[in-house]
Motif scaffolding. Structure first.
Motif, PDB file in Angstrom:
ATOM      1  N   GLN A  45       0.820  -1.215   0.000  1.00  0.00           N
ATOM      2  CA  GLN A  45       0.000   0.000   0.000  1.00  0.00           C
ATOM      3  C   GLN A  45       0.853   1.264   0.000  1.00  0.00           C
ATOM      4  O   GLN A  45       0.435   2.294  -0.521  1.00  0.00           O
ATOM      5  N   ASN A  46       2.041   1.212   0.588  1.00  0.00           N
ATOM      6  CA  ASN A  46       2.875   2.400   0.722  1.00  0.00           C
ATOM      7  C   ASN A  46       4.087   2.405  -0.205  1.00  0.00           C
ATOM      8  O   ASN A  46       4.951   3.273  -0.078  1.00  0.00           O
ATOM      9  N   PRO A  51      10.731   6.421  -0.916  1.00  0.00           N
ATOM     10  CA  PRO A  51      11.796   6.973  -1.748  1.00  0.00           C
ATOM     11  C   PRO A  51      12.892   5.961  -2.081  1.00  0.00           C
ATOM     12  O   PRO A  51      13.618   6.138  -3.045  1.00  0.00           O
ATOM     13  N   LEU A  52      13.008   4.890  -1.316  1.00  0.00           N
ATOM     14  CA  LEU A  52      13.992   3.866  -1.650  1.00  0.00           C
ATOM     15  C   LEU A  52      13.566   3.067  -2.868  1.00  0.00           C
ATOM     16  O   LEU A  52      14.402   2.512  -3.580  1.00  0.00           O
ATOM     17  N   LEU A  53      12.261   3.003  -3.128  1.00  0.00           N
ATOM     18  CA  LEU A  53      11.759   2.277  -4.292  1.00  0.00           C
ATOM     19  C   LEU A  53      11.558   3.190  -5.496  1.00  0.00           C
ATOM     20  O   LEU A  53      11.817   2.794  -6.631  1.00  0.00           O
ATOM     21  N   THR A  54      11.085   4.397  -5.247  1.00  0.00           N
ATOM     22  CA  THR A  54      10.742   5.299  -6.351  1.00  0.00           C
ATOM     23  C   THR A  54      11.864   6.266  -6.692  1.00  0.00           C
ATOM     24  O   THR A  54      11.852   6.853  -7.769  1.00  0.00           O
TER      25      THR A  54
END
Length: 72
Positions: A45-46, A51-54
Motif C-alpha cells: 500500500q505504501n 523513496p527507496l523504491l521510487t
C-alpha cells in the motif's frame, strides 16, 4: 555493610525481572503468518511513497553533488 545491601539489590533485580516478565506475558500475541501478511499489505500500500523504491527527484535531494560554476 556490603553484606546488608547485597540481598536488597538482589531482591530489586528479581522484582524488576518479574515486572518485565509480567509485562511481556500480558502482551497481545498474533501468529507470525498474520503479522507477515499485514506487513506485506502495508508495504504494498505504501510502495509508491517509498523513496527507496521510487527514487528522490534531484530537485529535492539534499545530497546531490553540487553543481560546478565555470566563469568565462
Amino acid at each position: 555493610m556490603s553484606n546488608i545491601s547485597a540481598p536488597n539489590s538482589s531482591l530489586v533485580l528479581v522484582q524488576k525481572a518479574v515486572k518485565q516478565l509480567r509485562l511481556e506475558a500480558s502482551m497481545r500475541r498474533i501468529k507470525v503468518s498474520q503479522a507477515a501478511a499485514e506487513l506485506k499489505t502495508f508495504c504494498l500500500q505504501n510502495a509508491q511513497k517509498d523513496p527507496l523504491l521510487t527514487g528522490v527527484p534531484s530537485s529535492d535531494n539534499p545530497f546531490r553533488p553540487p553543481k560546478s560554476c565555470i566563469l568565462l
